[in-house]
Design a protein around this motif. Structure first.
Motif, PDB file in Angstrom:
ATOM      1  N   ARG A 119      60.432  80.286  56.053  1.00  0.00           N
ATOM      2  CA  ARG A 119      59.568  80.900  55.042  1.00  0.00           C
ATOM      3  C   ARG A 119      60.245  80.633  53.739  1.00  0.00           C
ATOM      4  O   ARG A 119      61.535  80.440  53.755  1.00  0.00           O
ATOM      5  CB  ARG A 119      59.749  82.347  55.351  1.00  0.00           C
ATOM      6  N   GLU A 120      59.477  80.645  52.613  1.00  0.00           N
ATOM      7  CA  GLU A 120      60.252  80.427  51.306  1.00  0.00           C
ATOM      8  C   GLU A 120      61.309  81.423  51.052  1.00  0.00           C
ATOM      9  O   GLU A 120      61.036  82.690  51.239  1.00  0.00           O
ATOM     10  CB  GLU A 120      59.283  80.577  50.020  1.00  0.00           C
ATOM     11  N   ASN A 121      62.426  80.834  50.419  1.00  0.00           N
ATOM     12  CA  ASN A 121      63.457  81.908  50.018  1.00  0.00           C
ATOM     13  C   ASN A 121      62.929  82.651  49.055  1.00  0.00           C
ATOM     14  O   ASN A 121      62.405  82.473  48.031  1.00  0.00           O
ATOM     15  CB  ASN A 121      64.593  81.197  49.527  1.00  0.00           C
ATOM     16  N   PRO A 122      63.320  84.115  49.099  1.00  0.00           N
ATOM     17  CA  PRO A 122      62.830  85.128  47.847  1.00  0.00           C
ATOM     18  C   PRO A 122      63.493  84.724  46.740  1.00  0.00           C
ATOM     19  O   PRO A 122      64.667  84.523  46.595  1.00  0.00           O
ATOM     20  CB  PRO A 122      63.278  86.594  48.253  1.00  0.00           C
ATOM     21  N   PRO A 123      62.689  84.434  45.305  1.00  0.00           N
ATOM     22  CA  PRO A 123      63.363  84.230  44.109  1.00  0.00           C
ATOM     23  C   PRO A 123      64.433  85.373  43.800  1.00  0.00           C
ATOM     24  O   PRO A 123      64.120  86.536  43.728  1.00  0.00           O
ATOM     25  CB  PRO A 123      62.073  84.015  43.314  1.00  0.00           C
TER      26      PRO A 123
END
Ligand code: SF4
Ligand code: SF4
Length: 206
Positions: free
Chosen positions: A70-74
């Motif tokens: 999953r994309e890392n949270p900004p």
């Protein structure tokens, strides 16, 4: 008479040194590159090493790893990469402890420990999830079974021996050069026996 000669063989054996080890009262020392249960590592700053690339799952011959990235949270990255593994499961009943997942991992996120005592009473409990595989920020590793005479949880801290040998710095010309990253909670490991610092091959280095 034949019966007595049989007893005589047994009698003689009673005074010979025992060839078996009384496990678990006495445990044999395991090789440093023993293939025990897996652990997901962190960098010393706490970030997770796993980037959710799924290479370990792709190479696994037993098809026992399930990963989802999953994309890392900004602003609040979990790992240094773009993604992190938010689902990570290994079915220990199917695993053949070959170590190919360790070899395939580009970030040395997954390594194997020396702990192999993992008996369970329910099949579902043999599926280690992220919460059981991922080390805590202090370097400790959760294990489903508590410490006991059989389970020495200290063995969970010895997770790097095999990884060292397959890392780029493990090439023969670099033998003895301590170049691996520190392990969270355990610091920088000493060199393996028979290795010394500073014997790097000058030509290879150039
Ligand atoms: S050790 Fe081998 S069988 Fe086990 S999870 Fe890794 S690649 Fe799969
Ligand atoms: S453990 Fe390594 S190979 Fe597996 S998903 Fe994470 S980074 Fe990729």
């Amino acid at each position: 008479m034949a019966a007595f000669s049989g007893f005589w063989v047994t009698f003689k054996q009673m005074f010979r040194p025992r060839v078996t080890t009384p496990y678990p009262k006495r445990k044999r020392r395991k090789p440093q590159r023993f293939h025990g249960r897996h652990v997901l590592n962190r960098y010393p700053d706490g970030l997770e090493k796993c980037i959710g690339c799924e290479l370990c799952a792709g190479v696994c011959p037993a098809r026992c790893i399930y990963v989802r990235g999953r994309e890392n949270p900004p602003g609040h990255p979990v790992s240094p990469g773009e993604r992190y593994g938010f689902v990570y499961e290994i079915n220990m009943l199917r695993c053949i402890f070959c170590g190919l997942c360790v070899e395939a991992c580009p970030t040395e996120a997954i390594t194997m420990t020396q702990l192999f005592e993992m008996s369970v009473t329910h099949r579902d409990d043999a599926i280690y999830t992220r919460s059981e595989l991922l080390m805590d920020a202090d370097g400790s590793v959760p294990h489903p079974q508590p410490a006991s005479e059989l389970i020495d949880l200290e063995e969970l801290h010895w997770a790097d021996g095999w990884m060292r040998a397959t890392a780029p710095a493990g090439r023969a010309a670099y033998e003895g050069v301590v170049a691996w990253t520190p392990t969270a909670g355990a610091g920088l490991r000493p060199a393996e026996p028979a290795q010394t610092e500073g014997n790097i091959d000058e030509e290879e280095e150039a």
